[in-house]
Design an enzyme around this catalytic site. Structure first.
Site, PDB file in Angstrom:
ATOM      1  N   HIS A 116      51.272  42.319  -8.427  1.00  0.00           N
ATOM      2  CA  HIS A 116      51.981  43.348  -7.665  1.00  0.00           C
ATOM      3  C   HIS A 116      53.497  43.196  -7.763  1.00  0.00           C
ATOM      4  CE1 HIS A 116      48.542  45.222  -5.608  1.00  0.00           C
ATOM      5  NE2 HIS A 116      47.994  44.065  -5.892  1.00  0.00           N
ATOM      6  N   LYS A 158      63.585  54.810   7.161  1.00  0.00           N
ATOM      7  CA  LYS A 158      64.663  54.601   8.124  1.00  0.00           C
ATOM      8  C   LYS A 158      65.906  53.961   7.487  1.00  0.00           C
ATOM      9  CE  LYS A 158      65.121  54.589  12.650  1.00  0.00           C
ATOM     10  NZ  LYS A 158      64.643  55.750  13.390  1.00  0.00           N
ATOM     11  N   SER A 183      67.866  64.243  19.595  1.00  0.00           N
ATOM     12  CA  SER A 183      67.461  63.259  20.610  1.00  0.00           C
ATOM     13  C   SER A 183      68.554  62.232  20.854  1.00  0.00           C
ATOM     14  CB  SER A 183      66.207  62.531  20.136  1.00  0.00           C
ATOM     15  OG  SER A 183      66.546  61.657  19.069  1.00  0.00           O
ATOM     16  N   GLY A 184      69.529  62.162  19.934  1.00  0.00           N
ATOM     17  CA  GLY A 184      70.561  61.140  20.055  1.00  0.00           C
ATOM     18  C   GLY A 184      70.285  59.958  19.141  1.00  0.00           C
ATOM     19  N   GLY A 185      69.086  59.914  18.573  1.00  0.00           N
ATOM     20  CA  GLY A 185      68.746  58.850  17.635  1.00  0.00           C
ATOM     21  C   GLY A 185      69.353  59.134  16.268  1.00  0.00           C
ATOM     22  N   VAL A 186      69.253  58.130  15.389  1.00  0.00           N
ATOM     23  CA  VAL A 186      69.889  58.281  14.082  1.00  0.00           C
ATOM     24  C   VAL A 186      69.192  59.363  13.244  1.00  0.00           C
ATOM     25  CG1 VAL A 186      68.577  56.382  13.033  1.00  0.00           C
ATOM     26  CG2 VAL A 186      70.775  57.020  12.068  1.00  0.00           C
ATOM     27  N   ASP A 187      67.890  59.540  13.416  1.00  0.00           N
ATOM     28  CA  ASP A 187      67.169  60.497  12.573  1.00  0.00           C
ATOM     29  C   ASP A 187      67.595  61.936  12.861  1.00  0.00           C
ATOM     30  OD1 ASP A 187      65.852  58.189  11.930  1.00  0.00           O
ATOM     31  OD2 ASP A 187      64.083  58.643  13.126  1.00  0.00           O
ATOM     32  N   SER A 188      67.497  62.325  14.130  1.00  0.00           N
ATOM     33  CA  SER A 188      67.829  63.726  14.407  1.00  0.00           C
ATOM     34  C   SER A 188      69.326  63.969  14.232  1.00  0.00           C
ATOM     35  CB  SER A 188      67.344  64.152  15.794  1.00  0.00           C
ATOM     36  OG  SER A 188      67.940  63.372  16.792  1.00  0.00           O
ATOM     37  N   SER A 189      70.159  62.954  14.507  1.00  0.00           N
ATOM     38  CA  SER A 189      71.603  63.147  14.321  1.00  0.00           C
ATOM     39  C   SER A 189      71.924  63.350  12.838  1.00  0.00           C
ATOM     40  CB  SER A 189      72.385  61.934  14.821  1.00  0.00           C
ATOM     41  OG  SER A 189      72.071  61.689  16.155  1.00  0.00           O
ATOM     42  N   GLY A 234      44.423  49.722  -5.272  1.00  0.00           N
ATOM     43  CA  GLY A 234      43.457  50.362  -4.379  1.00  0.00           C
ATOM     44  C   GLY A 234      42.446  49.325  -3.959  1.00  0.00           C
ATOM     45  N   CYS A 287      47.529  46.721 -10.658  1.00  0.00           N
ATOM     46  CA  CYS A 287      46.289  46.219 -10.065  1.00  0.00           C
ATOM     47  C   CYS A 287      45.126  47.196 -10.314  1.00  0.00           C
ATOM     48  CB  CYS A 287      46.501  45.905  -8.580  1.00  0.00           C
ATOM     49  SG  CYS A 287      45.167  44.916  -7.896  1.00  0.00           S
ATOM     50  N   TYR A 288      44.579  47.827  -9.266  1.00  0.00           N
ATOM     51  CA  TYR A 288      43.495  48.786  -9.505  1.00  0.00           C
ATOM     52  C   TYR A 288      43.955  49.875 -10.470  1.00  0.00           C
ATOM     53  CZ  TYR A 288      39.867  52.266  -8.623  1.00  0.00           C
ATOM     54  OH  TYR A 288      38.860  53.166  -8.775  1.00  0.00           O
ATOM     55  N   GLU A 311      55.657  45.134  -6.637  1.00  0.00           N
ATOM     56  CA  GLU A 311      56.354  45.746  -5.497  1.00  0.00           C
ATOM     57  C   GLU A 311      56.551  44.788  -4.332  1.00  0.00           C
ATOM     58  OE1 GLU A 311      53.285  46.261  -6.407  1.00  0.00           O
ATOM     59  OE2 GLU A 311      51.951  46.780  -4.757  1.00  0.00           O
TER      60      GLU A 311
END
Ligand code: XMP
Length: 508
Positions: A167, A364, A221-227, A53, A80-81, A169
């Protein structure tokens, strides 16, 4: 599902921790640092991670942790924090030593203890802190030090509480993922079992539980997410799903035809194609303010979905391909709102439909893995993201038919050349922006006064951060020359060389 929760103390990239944990194949989610203890207990996490943080534990507005969290009896890792707040709360000492550490630092560790089990005794880690833990709380052993941090790692194997100042990560801590694995597999006893297949199975179960036998519509929409969202929902509800593709007139050149063709080849679900160019155009007439554009478009989408749902014997649920990054950018309680992503912050308050968002907790790249597993073809899996509000947020100022045509033609050329150069998949996104200014040029022997086109190309892992892509000069030259020669109304091409942050990927 074994879960490790990340308590967010406001570090800029807390979500990166959750993401790394998931890469270790353990499900993880980020939650606010002050989530009530009962709520945390109810989730039955196998472990907790306290994020970093920006604050000091001694600052007036320092974020405090509820001490009861340490009584839950589950392993906790403070980073860390998160480590400092753990030390401060449990009776250790945190001091402003005046020896801040930023960047790569050499860390010496005790190898046999949990976090650094089997890892090199000295290694590089990435630090970013001013305060340091100078005395660990009672019952903790110091298992790592750096030149400036006498307590760089502390562990209480008995209580299964661990703290690390650097860190793990970030990629600059080369053994960071191993440290997380030691925490997850040894301390929390997690089994690395969260895979793409388990994401699919769990999503399908959750969708079934949410919608039962009701009818569902999906905004495609044709994008990978909505498909991908549509395919998951199809697995869960089969014939109760209808997809709706709204052409809002803000799509790229030939996009509507491509989406419909791809859909017909890969889906076995009814598709309703709504042509709504004029409807959106009317609403956007004269609107120049970016958030207003986003809200208008978001609302109009929903009104269309509501109308279609009524026609479909009262479908009550709307599927959207909302991602974790959309949720974060649209502002959560602890993260500031950057812009209203049309499928999250752009939604109207009065909505007749309940949302089904099976991808809301994933990034994604995780969606792409799911999409490939579900059998979407490569060209859909690797399609560059395209925002819901479409070209409206790439046209600065008025969105008119004339300006849309200019942007479409320029963007088409850029896409063609990026693909020809073999760079399409290396780039997170590449697109053109049309600003609301004109400049003077000379073509033939004539003076021109026309728009510039701005090329925006970025690399990114998950859209939370991005860098401007170093496109080859030859490619830039070809694109510039083609756009100026082939697109009427353009006499100049510029390149956007800003990273995110401080810029964003889209211009509005
Ligand atoms: P920014 O511009 O916020 O964009 O850096 C991050 C990523 O999100 C995409 N984006 C959107 N996607 N609806 C979407 O579905 C939206 O309203 C929206 N706004 C931005 C953007 O293209 C980038 O990949």
């Amino acid at each position: 599902m074994e879960t490790v929760l990340v308590l967010d103390f406001g570090a800029q990239y807390s979500q990166l921790i959750a993401r790394r944990v998931r890469e270790c194949r353990v499900y993880s989610e980020m939650i606010p640092y002050d989530t009530p203890v009962d709520e945390i207990r109810a989730r039955e996490p196998k472990g907790l991670i306290l994020s970093g943080g920006p604050a000091s534990v001694y600052a007036d507005d320092a974020l405090e942790i509820n001490p009861e969290i340490f009584e839950l009896g589950i392993p906790i890792l403070g980073i860390c924090y998160g480590m400092q707040v753990m030390a401060h709360t449990l009776g250790g000492e945190v001091t402003r030593t005046g020896k801040a550490e930023f960047g790569k630092t050499e860390l010496s560790v005790t190898q046999e203890i949990v976090l650094f089990d089997d890892l090199p005794a000295t290694q590089t880690c990435w630090m970013s802190h001013r305060d340091s833990v100078t005395t660990p709380p009672p019952g903790f052993e110091v298992t790592g030090t750096t030149a400036s941090s006498p307590v760089a790692v502390m562990e209480s194997t008995e209580r299964k509480l661990y703290g690390i100042q650097c860190h793990p990560e970030v990629v600059h801590t080369p053994y960071g993922t191993d440290v997380l694995k030691n925490f997850l597999y040894e301390a929390c006893d997690c089994v690395p079992s969260w895979t793409v297949v388990s994401i699919i199975e769990e999503s399908v179960d959750a969708i079934r539980a949410q919608v039962g036998d009701e009818k569902v519509i999906c905004g495609l929409s044709g994008g990978v997410d909505s498909s991908t969202a549509a395919l998951l929902v199809y697995r869960a509800v089969r014939d109760n799903l209808t997809c709706i593709f709204v052409d809002h007139g803000l799509l790229r050149k030939n996009e509507a035809t491509q989406v419909i063709d791809a859909f017909e080849n890969h889906f076995h679900v009814p598709l309703i194609h709504i042509q709504a160019e004029e409807r959106f155009q009317k609403k956007l007439d004269g609107v120049t303010e970016p958030e207003k554009k986003r809200k208008i478009i978001g609302e109009e989408f929903i009104r269309i979905f509501e109308e279609e749902a009524r026609k479909l014997e009262g479908a009550r649920f709307l599927v959207q391909g909302t991602l974790y990054s959309d949720v974060i950018e649209s502002g959560t309680r602890d993260a500031a709102k950057i812009k209203s992503h049309h499928n999250v912050g752009g939604l109207p308050e009065d909505m007749d439909l309940d949302l089904v968002e099976p991808l809301r907790h994933i990034f994604k790249d995780e969606v792409r893995n799911v999409a490939a597993e579900l059998g979407l073809p490569d060209n859909m899996v690797w399609r560059q993201p395209f925002p819901g509000p479409g070209l409206a947020i790439r046209i600065i100022g008025d969105v008119t038919f004339e300006r849309l045509e200019i942007l479409r033609d320029a963007d088409f050329i850029l896409q063609e050349e990026v693909r020809r150069a073999g760079l399409y998949r290396d780039l997170w996104q590449s697109f053109c922006v049309l600003p609301a200014i004109k400049s003077v040029g000379v073509m033939g022997d004539e003076r021109t006064y026309a728009y510039p086109i701005i090329i925006r190309a970025v690399t990114s892992e998950d859209a939370m951060t991005a860098d401007w892509a170093r496109l080859p000069y030859d490619l830039l030259e070809t694109v510039s020359s083609r756009i100026i020669n082939e697109v009427p109304g353009v006499n100049r091409v510029a390149l956007d060389i800003s990273s995110k942050p401080p810029s964003t990927i889209e211009w509005e």
